[in-house]
Design a protein around this motif. Sequence first.
Motif, mmCIF file in Angstrom:
data_model
loop_
_atom_site.group_PDB
_atom_site.id
_atom_site.type_symbol
_atom_site.label_atom_id
_atom_site.label_comp_id
_atom_site.label_asym_id
_atom_site.label_seq_id
_atom_site.Cartn_x
_atom_site.Cartn_y
_atom_site.Cartn_z
ATOM 1 N N ASP A 210 0.853 -1.195 0.000
ATOM 2 C CA ASP A 210 0.000 0.000 0.000
ATOM 3 C C ASP A 210 0.893 1.250 0.000
ATOM 4 O O ASP A 210 2.079 1.158 0.305
ATOM 5 C CB ASP A 210 -0.860 -0.056 1.283
ATOM 6 C CG ASP A 210 -1.954 0.984 1.320
ATOM 7 O OD1 ASP A 210 -2.198 1.653 0.294
ATOM 8 O OD2 ASP A 210 -2.573 1.141 2.386
ATOM 9 N N LYS A 212 0.367 4.717 1.853
ATOM 10 C CA LYS A 212 -0.609 5.368 2.731
ATOM 11 C C LYS A 212 -0.520 6.888 2.734
ATOM 12 O O LYS A 212 -1.496 7.562 3.004
ATOM 13 C CB LYS A 212 -0.419 4.864 4.164
ATOM 14 C CG LYS A 212 -0.899 3.432 4.367
ATOM 15 C CD LYS A 212 -1.402 3.211 5.795
ATOM 16 C CE LYS A 212 -2.114 1.893 5.947
ATOM 17 N NZ LYS A 212 -1.196 0.752 6.068
ATOM 18 N N GLY A 224 -6.288 6.659 3.620
ATOM 19 C CA GLY A 224 -6.722 5.261 3.559
ATOM 20 C C GLY A 224 -5.845 4.447 2.609
ATOM 21 O O GLY A 224 -5.813 3.222 2.669
ATOM 22 N N TYR A 267 -6.298 -9.543 7.410
ATOM 23 C CA TYR A 267 -5.278 -8.708 6.767
ATOM 24 C C TYR A 267 -4.265 -8.319 7.826
ATOM 25 O O TYR A 267 -4.597 -7.612 8.762
ATOM 26 C CB TYR A 267 -6.006 -7.521 6.153
ATOM 27 C CG TYR A 267 -5.281 -6.236 5.847
ATOM 28 C CD1 TYR A 267 -3.920 -6.022 6.048
ATOM 29 C CD2 TYR A 267 -6.009 -5.171 5.323
ATOM 30 C CE1 TYR A 267 -3.329 -4.809 5.753
ATOM 31 C CE2 TYR A 267 -5.416 -3.956 5.019
ATOM 32 C CZ TYR A 267 -4.074 -3.789 5.245
ATOM 33 O OH TYR A 267 -3.485 -2.581 4.959
ATOM 34 N N ASN A 283 -6.389 -6.136 10.350
ATOM 35 C CA ASN A 283 -7.693 -5.691 9.876
ATOM 36 C C ASN A 283 -8.477 -6.953 9.557
ATOM 37 O O ASN A 283 -7.888 -7.963 9.157
ATOM 38 C CB ASN A 283 -7.546 -4.823 8.628
ATOM 39 C CG ASN A 283 -6.773 -3.548 8.926
ATOM 40 O OD1 ASN A 283 -7.127 -2.795 9.821
ATOM 41 N ND2 ASN A 283 -5.695 -3.326 8.206
ATOM 42 N N ARG A 285 -10.739 -7.709 7.240
ATOM 43 C CA ARG A 285 -11.401 -7.482 5.941
ATOM 44 C C ARG A 285 -10.310 -7.381 4.894
ATOM 45 O O ARG A 285 -9.122 -7.388 5.234
ATOM 46 C CB ARG A 285 -12.142 -6.140 6.040
ATOM 47 C CG ARG A 285 -11.144 -5.091 6.558
ATOM 48 C CD ARG A 285 -11.639 -3.710 6.597
ATOM 49 N NE ARG A 285 -10.687 -2.837 7.258
ATOM 50 C CZ ARG A 285 -9.632 -2.276 6.692
ATOM 51 N NH1 ARG A 285 -9.371 -2.480 5.418
ATOM 52 N NH2 ARG A 285 -8.818 -1.496 7.376
ATOM 53 N N GLY A 287 -8.000 -5.199 2.318
ATOM 54 C CA GLY A 287 -7.507 -3.824 2.317
ATOM 55 C C GLY A 287 -8.098 -3.059 1.155
ATOM 56 O O GLY A 287 -8.521 -3.634 0.155
ATOM 57 N N ASP A 288 -8.119 -1.767 1.275
ATOM 58 C CA ASP A 288 -8.546 -0.894 0.189
ATOM 59 C C ASP A 288 -7.458 0.172 0.077
ATOM 60 O O ASP A 288 -7.300 0.946 1.022
ATOM 61 C CB ASP A 288 -9.908 -0.277 0.543
ATOM 62 C CG ASP A 288 -10.463 0.592 -0.568
ATOM 63 O OD1 ASP A 288 -9.660 1.109 -1.362
ATOM 64 O OD2 ASP A 288 -11.687 0.764 -0.628
ATOM 65 N N PRO A 289 -6.633 0.220 -0.942
ATOM 66 C CA PRO A 289 -6.777 -0.319 -2.291
ATOM 67 C C PRO A 289 -6.147 -1.693 -2.575
ATOM 68 O O PRO A 289 -6.135 -2.103 -3.743
ATOM 69 C CB PRO A 289 -6.058 0.733 -3.137
ATOM 70 C CG PRO A 289 -4.924 1.186 -2.271
ATOM 71 C CD PRO A 289 -5.461 1.138 -0.866
ATOM 72 N N GLU A 290 -5.659 -2.417 -1.569
ATOM 73 C CA GLU A 290 -5.004 -3.694 -1.865
ATOM 74 C C GLU A 290 -5.937 -4.663 -2.609
ATOM 75 O O GLU A 290 -5.533 -5.362 -3.545
ATOM 76 C CB GLU A 290 -4.530 -4.366 -0.577
ATOM 77 C CG GLU A 290 -3.356 -3.657 0.105
ATOM 78 C CD GLU A 290 -3.795 -2.717 1.197
ATOM 79 O OE1 GLU A 290 -4.857 -2.062 1.049
ATOM 80 O OE2 GLU A 290 -3.085 -2.622 2.207
HETATM 81 N N1 GLY Z 1 -5.136 0.149 2.779
HETATM 82 C C1 GLY Z 1 -5.237 0.153 4.169
HETATM 83 C C2 GLY Z 1 -6.477 -0.393 4.695
HETATM 84 O O1 GLY Z 1 -7.321 -0.908 3.990
HETATM 85 O O2 GLY Z 1 -6.659 -0.326 5.900
#
Ligand code: GLY
Length: 420
Positions: A210, A212, A224, A267, A283, A285, A287-290
């Motif tokens: 990522d 950040k 994010g 994650y 996390n 869930r 990741g976003d943007p992963e």
């Molecule tokens: N890319 C970091 C997150 O989803 O927390």
Amino acid sequence: MKVGVIGSGGREHAICISLKKSKNIDKIYCFPGNAGTSFIAENIEIDLNNFEELKRVIEELGIDIIIVGPEKPLVDGIVDFLEQNKIKVFGPDRVSSQLEGSKIFTKNLCKKYNIPTAKFGVFNTIQDSLSFLSECKFPIVVKADGLAAGKGVYICETHDQSKKAVEEIFNGKFGEAKQILIEEFLKGEEMSFFIISDGISYKIFGTAQDHKRALEGDKGKNTGGMGAYSPSRLESEKLEKKIIEKIIEPTLKGLKEIKNKFRGFLYAGLMIVDEEPFLIEYNVRMGDPECQTILPRLKTDFLDIVVATVNEDLKNINLEWFEDKSICVVLASKGYPDEFKNNSEIKGLKEIKLQDNEYIFHAGTKVNNSKIYSNGGRVLNFVIKSDNLKIGRDKAISLINKLNWQNGYFRKDIGYKIIS
Ligand code: GLY
Ligand code: AMP
């Protein structure tokens, strides 16, 4: 099957696109979704805090399975609630979600099972925190305990900065704070490591890197995530073995010992220091943007994986991946992660013709009278799958340059550590 996806970001649009390719999909619903999801699914505007109403709609529409994208409903116990109401749902329950919902829960688990992580202390008052900080070496990291949308972490270079952080947290900037976490600063390279688990077995679900910080060269505020590539350049069999043995398996064992099964995506946000993995955070869930870089690399039918996970049958699924790498460049609203303007029309988007292996995943967007408007901090994700990340990044940027939108910004250097 009818599938419902909870969330409205780039991650959820990528999930919908993967579902759409599945052989068993009949219809996708998004709660609430974005402009991108509205083209392939039915968006349903609903208050995600109102679980009763959500249940009513799911039953009325005859949805077979729900996939939960973001952390907040998970930490709030949406999975427990839907399961009690006999609705099939993909995601971890409330107890497991504490891995993300409470940093102190995770730190205590690390301590109990010897999971490598930054040295830390938990403090109950401003006074105790400050007297500890007066004897610390800097930089140091100060963290709020609960969910803070990526904002509750302060990397402090000086005593004054740490004092301000402690005061902001205890004065309620991220909600009521009874405790805070102060931890050692780890210097290394970050890596996002994913597994999927059905509570009985688990499988590795890829790695990504990522980016950040808001600005090029990893400068500016934490966001994010402004872009990512997959797999991480640090990925190796040797490192994977260490991550599994020292971090993932002790965590799953710890949950089993409190009579809990982890079901969904886990994650691990890692810092790799001299080839050794340290857990920075969990996390519960994708990741976003992963996610936007990992799902396009998946060959196996995504809905089959989700269904097998919910039915505790993951061991019978063989995960297959494309050899290609992928890269995501995020287009954000100017001003993000601070103040930014919504409702600005994004022109030229519908005219873009995507080739194979090119994707545009929407995040903060909405449609009105067939026009697309910005509706959030992170707005669009441009993802290219290819055998060359430099070519991928150039293509992503050339797609962005086709837009006529003055209100956005993006980082041109995503993947700079791997692209020379
Ligand atoms: N890319 C970091 C997150 O989803 O927390
Ligand atoms: P978190 O929300 O815990 O992931 O923290 C946000 C970001 O702060 C991480 O992605 C890291 O870049 C950084 N960070 C958090 N904890 C540490 C630490 N102990 N040492 C160095 N950097 C950290």
